[in-house]
Design a protein around this motif. Structure first.
Motif, PDB file in Angstrom:
ATOM      1  N   TYR A  20       0.865  -1.183   0.000  1.00 11.97           N
ATOM      2  CA  TYR A  20       0.000   0.000   0.000  1.00 11.97           C
ATOM      3  C   TYR A  20       0.895   1.224   0.000  1.00 11.97           C
ATOM      4  N   ASP A  22       0.132   5.045   0.649  1.00 15.34           N
ATOM      5  CA  ASP A  22      -0.765   6.158   0.935  1.00 15.34           C
ATOM      6  C   ASP A  22       0.072   7.397   1.237  1.00 15.34           C
ATOM      7  N   ALA A  29       1.907  -5.122   2.891  1.00 14.76           N
ATOM      8  CA  ALA A  29       0.884  -5.927   3.570  1.00 14.76           C
ATOM      9  C   ALA A  29       1.070  -7.404   3.252  1.00 14.76           C
ATOM     10  N   PRO A  48      -3.115 -13.268  12.982  1.00 14.35           N
ATOM     11  CA  PRO A  48      -3.310 -12.131  13.871  1.00 14.35           C
ATOM     12  C   PRO A  48      -3.819 -10.887  13.146  1.00 14.35           C
ATOM     13  N   SER A  49      -4.337  -9.960  13.910  1.00 14.65           N
ATOM     14  CA  SER A  49      -4.788  -8.689  13.358  1.00 14.65           C
ATOM     15  C   SER A  49      -3.628  -7.998  12.638  1.00 14.65           C
ATOM     16  N   GLY A  50      -3.902  -7.508  11.439  1.00 12.64           N
ATOM     17  CA  GLY A  50      -2.871  -6.797  10.683  1.00 12.64           C
ATOM     18  C   GLY A  50      -1.969  -7.716   9.872  1.00 12.64           C
ATOM     19  N   SER A  51      -2.242  -9.022   9.865  1.00 14.22           N
ATOM     20  CA  SER A  51      -1.347  -9.956   9.167  1.00 14.22           C
ATOM     21  C   SER A  51      -1.559  -9.963   7.650  1.00 14.22           C
ATOM     22  N   GLY A  52      -2.711  -9.460   7.179  1.00 10.49           N
ATOM     23  CA  GLY A  52      -2.930  -9.371   5.731  1.00 10.49           C
ATOM     24  C   GLY A  52      -4.122 -10.161   5.209  1.00 10.49           C
ATOM     25  N   LYS A  53      -5.014 -10.593   6.090  1.00  6.94           N
ATOM     26  CA  LYS A  53      -6.158 -11.426   5.679  1.00  6.94           C
ATOM     27  C   LYS A  53      -7.119 -10.669   4.763  1.00  6.94           C
ATOM     28  N   THR A  54      -7.526  -9.481   5.189  1.00  5.90           N
ATOM     29  CA  THR A  54      -8.464  -8.694   4.379  1.00  5.90           C
ATOM     30  C   THR A  54      -7.809  -8.310   3.058  1.00  5.90           C
ATOM     31  N   THR A  55      -6.514  -7.994   3.120  1.00  6.55           N
ATOM     32  CA  THR A  55      -5.790  -7.658   1.891  1.00  6.55           C
ATOM     33  C   THR A  55      -5.865  -8.817   0.898  1.00  6.55           C
ATOM     34  N   HIS A 209     -11.377 -15.123  12.860  1.00  2.00           N
ATOM     35  CA  HIS A 209     -10.735 -15.341  14.158  1.00  2.00           C
ATOM     36  C   HIS A 209     -11.581 -16.321  14.973  1.00  2.00           C
TER      37      HIS A 209
HETATM   38  N1  LIG Z   1      -5.553   0.939   2.575  1.00  2.00           N
HETATM   39  C1  LIG Z   1      -4.440   0.712   3.290  1.00  2.00           C
HETATM   40  N2  LIG Z   1      -3.415   1.579   3.278  1.00  2.00           N
HETATM   41  C2  LIG Z   1      -2.270   1.360   3.963  1.00  2.00           C
HETATM   42  N3  LIG Z   1      -2.078   0.275   4.727  1.00  2.00           N
HETATM   43  C3  LIG Z   1      -3.061  -0.634   4.797  1.00  2.00           C
HETATM   44  C4  LIG Z   1      -4.301  -0.467   4.094  1.00  2.00           C
HETATM   45  N4  LIG Z   1      -5.100  -1.534   4.372  1.00  2.00           N
HETATM   46  C5  LIG Z   1      -4.378  -2.316   5.191  1.00  2.00           C
HETATM   47  N5  LIG Z   1      -3.173  -1.797   5.458  1.00  2.00           N
HETATM   48  C6  LIG Z   1      -2.092  -2.392   6.280  1.00  2.00           C
HETATM   49  O1  LIG Z   1      -1.780  -3.653   5.734  1.00  2.00           O
HETATM   50  C7  LIG Z   1      -1.576  -4.617   6.756  1.00  2.00           C
HETATM   51  C8  LIG Z   1      -2.560  -5.771   6.589  1.00  2.00           C
HETATM   52  O2  LIG Z   1      -3.885  -5.292   6.830  1.00  2.00           O
HETATM   53  P1  LIG Z   1      -5.178  -6.202   6.695  1.00  2.00           P
HETATM   54  O3  LIG Z   1      -6.359  -5.328   6.797  1.00  2.00           O
HETATM   55  O4  LIG Z   1      -5.042  -7.047   5.482  1.00  2.00           O
HETATM   56  O5  LIG Z   1      -5.048  -7.132   8.015  1.00  2.00           O
HETATM   57  P2  LIG Z   1      -6.039  -8.211   8.621  1.00  2.00           P
HETATM   58  O6  LIG Z   1      -5.261  -9.468   8.754  1.00  2.00           O
HETATM   59  O7  LIG Z   1      -7.291  -8.262   7.819  1.00  2.00           O
HETATM   60  O8  LIG Z   1      -6.337  -7.631  10.071  1.00  2.00           O
HETATM   61  P3  LIG Z   1      -7.686  -7.746  10.991  1.00  2.00           P
HETATM   62  O9  LIG Z   1      -7.671  -9.131  11.574  1.00  2.00           O
HETATM   63  O10 LIG Z   1      -7.438  -6.692  12.037  1.00  2.00           O
HETATM   64  O11 LIG Z   1      -8.867  -7.468  10.138  1.00  2.00           O
HETATM   65  C9  LIG Z   1      -1.711  -3.855   8.077  1.00  2.00           C
HETATM   66  O12 LIG Z   1      -0.422  -3.491   8.491  1.00  2.00           O
HETATM   67  C10 LIG Z   1      -2.537  -2.656   7.710  1.00  2.00           C
HETATM   68  O13 LIG Z   1      -2.231  -1.576   8.534  1.00  2.00           O
END
Ligand SMILES: Nc1ncnc2c1ncn2[C@@H]1O[C@H](COP(=O)(O)OP(=O)(O)OP(=O)(O)O)[C@@H](O)[C@H]1O
Ligand SMILES: [Mg+2]
Length: 237
Positions: A20, A22, A29, A48-55, A209
């Motif tokens: 990403y 920004d 990610a 874990p939170s922030g690991s990249g699942k949603t990405t 989770h």
């Molecule tokens: N639009 C964005 N711009 C910059 N960084 C981003 C963006 N979206 C996610 N990130 C970063 O990318 C990394 C992965 O984020 P992601 O949302 O994929 O995590 P996650 O595993 O889904 O977390 P959660 O369990 O909290 O939902 C994190 O460090 C997050 O801060």
């Protein structure tokens, strides 16, 4: 649907990376992942939170594009698709169930479920038939005229699932589908998705989770710090 009975993987990541950027702030990610997700299964992305699942889900759903590497979804190299072709591919093959449901507040349950069929230009009688069948399979025929604010959390999630499934997508993606539900409602939603998977042989990919949901996984992909840390088979086939 694009997948055939002997379909290969529904998703194939080859050295996929996502950075990403920004306002000059770079966040890596996804570092570089190479793995396949088999079709017609309940696959879970956990970590874990922030690991990249949603990405990862956003990349699979063609909501976002990889920075590098190659990604195939339903046998299509999605990097080769341009705007209109991408939108068309997505609307025919992929459905999303969001954690926040994303229902349209001014539409009734019936209209929310019917909406994707309208976008696909399905004629009215066929639309009505498919919408009612889907409402029936999620047990919401009696609530069809309710707006989202007149439904419980579990009912809203069922509308969201019905809306995702009504166009019979090959692939259903869900970001934490049980996160906002109590455990009983969560169990009902899981049972419903199982039923749909059997009826339509669809592929499901979840991020979660929730240990209750994870216990239903056919495949578990553990993501840590943007990398695939582990892949385990869940339930036997
Ligand atoms: N639009 C964005 N711009 C910059 N960084 C981003 C963006 N979206 C996610 N990130 C970063 O990318 C990394 C992965 O984020 P992601 O949302 O994929 O995590 P996650 O595993 O889904 O977390 P959660 O369990 O909290 O939902 C994190 O460090 C997050 O801060
Ligand atoms: Mg997330």
């Amino acid at each position: 649907m694009t997948s055939s009975p002997n379909a290969g993987p529904v998703v194939s990541f080859k050295e996929v990376r996502k950075v990403y950027n920004d306002d000059g702030l770079e966040v890596t990610a996804i570092k570089s992942v190479t793995f396949d997700i088999p079709s017609r299964r309940f696959a879970m992305i956990v970590g874990p939170s922030g690991s990249g699942k949603t990405t990862l889900l956003n990349l699979i759903g063609c909501i976002d594009a990889p920075t590098a590497g190659q990604l195939e979804v339903c046998g299509q190299n999605v990097g080769l698709l341009r705007d209109n072709a991408m939108t068309d591919f997505r609307s025919r093959n992929i459905a999303f169930v969001f954690q926040s449901f994303n229902l349209l507040p001014v539409l009734t349950a019936y209209e929310n479920v019917e909406y994707p069929l309208l976008l696909l230009g399905i004629p009215a009688p066929e639309r009505r038939k498919q919408t009612m069948a889907m409402l029936e399979s999620v047990g919401l025929v009696d609530q069809r005229d309710h707006r989202p604010n007149q439904l419980s959390g579990g009912q809203k999630q069922r509308v969201a699932i019905a809306r995702a499934l009504v166009k019979k997508p090959a692939l259903i993606l869900a970001d934490e589908p049980t996160a906002n539900l109590d455990s009983r409602t969560g169990a009902e939603i899981i049972a419903l998705m199982h039923k749909v998977q059997e009826e339509h042989s669809a592929s499901f990919i979840f991020s979660t989770h929730d240990p209750q949901l994870m216990s239903h996984a056919d495949e578990i992909f553990v993501i840590r710090d943007g990398e695939l840390a582990e892949h385990r088979a869940g339930r036997p086939n």
